[in-house]
Design a protein around this motif. Structure first.
Motif, PDB file in Angstrom:
ATOM      1  N   UNK A 146       2.834  76.186  30.765  1.00  0.00           N
ATOM      2  CA  UNK A 146       4.162  75.987  30.177  1.00  0.00           C
ATOM      3  C   UNK A 146       4.166  74.891  29.114  1.00  0.00           C
ATOM      4  N   UNK A 169       1.857  74.679  27.037  1.00  0.00           N
ATOM      5  CA  UNK A 169       1.000  75.256  26.003  1.00  0.00           C
ATOM      6  C   UNK A 169      -0.266  74.421  25.863  1.00  0.00           C
ATOM      7  N   UNK A 194      10.187  69.084  35.194  1.00  0.00           N
ATOM      8  CA  UNK A 194      10.851  70.239  34.595  1.00  0.00           C
ATOM      9  C   UNK A 194      11.462  69.897  33.244  1.00  0.00           C
ATOM     10  N   UNK A 195      12.195  68.792  33.180  1.00  0.00           N
ATOM     11  CA  UNK A 195      12.875  68.446  31.923  1.00  0.00           C
ATOM     12  C   UNK A 195      11.860  68.041  30.858  1.00  0.00           C
ATOM     13  N   UNK A 199       8.814  69.256  30.572  1.00  0.00           N
ATOM     14  CA  UNK A 199       8.185  70.491  30.107  1.00  0.00           C
ATOM     15  C   UNK A 199       9.095  71.211  29.119  1.00  0.00           C
ATOM     16  N   UNK A 200      10.393  71.177  29.380  1.00  0.00           N
ATOM     17  CA  UNK A 200      11.319  71.935  28.533  1.00  0.00           C
ATOM     18  C   UNK A 200      11.637  71.201  27.237  1.00  0.00           C
ATOM     19  N   UNK A 201      11.920  69.905  27.314  1.00  0.00           N
ATOM     20  CA  UNK A 201      12.421  69.194  26.140  1.00  0.00           C
ATOM     21  C   UNK A 201      12.062  67.704  26.241  1.00  0.00           C
ATOM     22  N   UNK A 242       3.929  84.038  35.730  1.00  0.00           N
ATOM     23  CA  UNK A 242       4.990  83.978  34.717  1.00  0.00           C
ATOM     24  C   UNK A 242       5.624  85.345  34.478  1.00  0.00           C
ATOM     25  N   UNK A 289      11.304  78.426  37.380  1.00  0.00           N
ATOM     26  CA  UNK A 289      10.119  77.571  37.404  1.00  0.00           C
ATOM     27  C   UNK A 289       9.573  77.425  38.824  1.00  0.00           C
TER      28      UNK A 289
END
Lengths: 246, 374
Positions: free
Chosen positions: B39, B41, B169-170, B172-174, B224, B230
């Protein structure tokens, strides 16, 4: 205007990527309760200014204070809406989950979001008209809906000052109107909103305060007083004629 | 030994049980932490780290002269971490892109590791045999103490992951946004990376330097495909990883001389292939089916639209018309008429059709749908 409180005070801010200065010695004060546009050509450092204020990139010099105290002590008063292209929307999560992230700051480390945070997130989603999409996987949202989710996430922070990086980019007219109405409501509630903006035509209609930026600060002040051909020409380098609707 | 024999033996044979448990736990932790790598990358980071660990193994042996897997693992961990921080240093301090940095570190460290391995092999020391097992791994060398270590590390990783779930989580996302909320993103980032390095080092003995990244990425990539959450993805990846470990061990144990590492990787590859084809939402098969379905539906709607056009001209919308008149226009078949009838949108009597109230309304809504959605 004279006895108006200053929400954001920036002094001598300079930032650079490698050796090229992107922002040069910016002094700027944003009064409380204004809806301010930052305008300038591509590469003028508009996004960088916001990122430097928020500490996302480290400025070479300068200081930022929020209501008279250093930004690092006032983070909870500030919310950020990044460009929607800055994240991977194929990330496995739902719209509600993303909005809920707005509450993480006040939760602090380790503590999990609970019912209270969920309620805040749902209310924010309702404000932006996205409640019906709360369980939608974020990759299934349209560009405008993604922008609204980001806006809702910032609303969930319940901040006093909002920084938004091109919230109107790639959204349709309906979403643009919906977003600007929310921004105007924030202003009505006494919040300060700073928006990186590209469309010069809509500046007089949407904003009451404006900052012209091109690496250096060209001008800042009320739209009615300083949004004129002279400043536009100084900022964009060419004789920029716009229809200023007064 | 056949696969069934293997599973029967599993309960009695101590060695087999140890190895199977080891590969299962390894698959689970790699799947779990591999999800984060995928996630972020940073899929190739795993490959670089595992290769970067090789000189650490060789140096640890040269310094201590012992082949104790704990000490070798410590060497691998240190050299893997050095490789990781150099990669980050190169990307942040120079103009080089991350793929260049990964490639550089991977090949330089691996080259140095190979050099040390050949040097060790030339030494007149009987103890040196077997270090090259770290290239492709050998599950048979797993001992109970190794497996215990794996279980402890997995437990700690799981605990840390659950503790910092929200932060992981946060980030990984932003990541930028996370910073503005006041979180120390560097700490979260280092924590995730450290866990990934730990999982890789744990697997080197079993799967080997060369194939390690596959066991990290394959279960996560497969998982995935099946979920948009997630938590479920991490859980599924752990399960896929564990099954790859167990089945890989079973297959390699039941066939003579098949090394375990490659078989585990191949089993994980089968999971990926299956998921890419058969997952209901993202899989190729269902996408193809949906595409055809949509096309058929669209044809059906076209026919209904045409009928709607005719019916509009009449005062009584349900006035019957000859099927013949539909012939002129593309997209009508016997079966599509039958489908329309099944939906209750039209009635067919002999050679004639008539649109129903329901069908008329359906067609009308089709016209208005565009404007209603806006």
């Amino acid at each position: 205007m004279d006895n108006q409180k200053i929400a954001v005070q920036i002094d001598d801010l300079t930032a650079a990527y490698n050796y090229k200065p992107v922002l040069w010695d910016i002094d700027l004060s944003v009064p409380e309760g204004v809806l301010m546009a930052i305008v300038g050509p591509n590469g003028a450092g508009k996004s960088t200014l916001i990122k430097a204020i928020l500490g996302i990139i480290k400025p070479i010099a300068g200081s930022v204070s929020i209501y008279g105290k250093p930004y690092s002590k006032q983070r909870k008063m500030v919310a950020y809406v990044p460009q929607k292209g800055s994240v991977d929307w194929d990330f496995p999560t739902t719209a509600l989950d993303v909005v809920m992230m707005g509450t993480y700051g006040s939760l602090g480390w380790i503590k999990r979001p609970g019912q209270k945070e969920k309620k805040i997130a749902l209310e924010s989603m309702e404000k932006v008209g996205m409640l019906a999409f709360k369980n939608r996987q974020i990759s299934q949202l349209s560009g405008g809906q993604q922008q609204r989710v980001f806006l809702a996430r910032a609303l969930a922070q319940d901040a006093a000052i909002y920084f938004m990086d091109e919230p109107f980019q790639g959204v349709d007219a309906t979403t643009e109107i919906a977003i600007i109405n929310i921004l105007k409501e924030l202003r009505k509630a006494g919040k300060t909103v700073v928006v990186v903006h590209h469309d010069l035509q809509t500046v007089p209609e949407y904003f009451d305060w404006v900052t012209f930026l091109n690496v250096k600060k060209i001008a800042t002040g009320p739209v009615k007083e300083i949004f004129n051909d002279d400043n536009l020409t100084k900022t964009y380098g060419i004789n920029y004629k716009v229809a200023v609707n007064k | 030994m056949s696969i069934t024999e293997y599973f029967n033996l599993l309960w009695d044979d101590y060695t087999l049980r140890t190895i199977t448990l080891g590969t299962a736990v390894l698959g689970a932790i790699c799947g779990m932490l591999g999800s984060f790598a995928v996630l972020r990358k940073q899929s190739l980071l795993g490959d670089a780290i595992s290769h970067a660990a090789l000189p650490g193994i060789a140096l640890a042996f040269l310094i201590t002269g012992a082949k104790d897997s704990g000490i070798l693992m410590l060497g691998a961990l240190i050299s893997g971490l050095i490789g990781t921080f150099w990669i980050r240093g190169i990307t942040s301090k120079t103009h080089l892109k991350s793929d260049t940095a990964l490639g550089l570190i991977l090949s330089i460290f691996f080259g140095f590791g190979m050099l040390l391995l050949t040097f060790i092999q030339k030494q007149p020391n009987a103890n040196q045999a077997g270090l090259d097992k770290y290239l492709f791994g050998q599950a048979a060398t797993l001992m109970e103490s190794d497996v215990q270590l794996m279980i402890i590390v997995t437990g700690i990783s799981l605990f840390v992951m659950l503790l910092f779930w929200k932060e992981f989580k946060i980030l990984l996302f932003d990541a930028d946004y996370t910073k503005t909320l006041g979180f120390n993103t560097k700490f979260i980032d280092v924590l995730i990376t450290f866990l990934i390095v730990l999982a890789i080092v744990l697997g080197l003995q079993t799967v080997g330097v060369v194939l390690m990244s596959a066991i990290l990425l394959a279960p996560a990539a497969a998982a995935r495909q099946w979920t948009n959450s997630l938590g479920t993805m991490v859980l599924l990846a752990a399960i896929f990883g564990a099954f790859s470990g167990v089945f890989g061990t079973a297959i390699s144990a039941s066939q003579n001389n098949l090394s375990t590492g490659p078989v585990i990787v191949l089993v994980a590859g089968v999971f990926v292939l299956f998921s890419f084809i058969f997952s209901p939402k993202r899989g190729l098969l269902f996408r193809e089916i949906r595409f055809h379905q949509n096309r058929t539906d669209l044809k059906l709607m076209k026919t209904l639209q045409f009928m709607y056009g005719i019916a509009q001209e009449h005062e009584n919308i349900s006035h019957p018309h000859a099927i013949r008149i539909l012939n002129n226009f593309h997209g009508f078949t016997k079966s599509s008429l039958k489908k329309l009838e099944n939906e209750g949108w039209i009635i067919i009597q002999g050679q004639q059709w008539a649109i129903t109230q329901k069908g008329f309304k359906q067609a009308q809504e089709m016209y208005n749908q565009k404007t209603m959605n806006e």
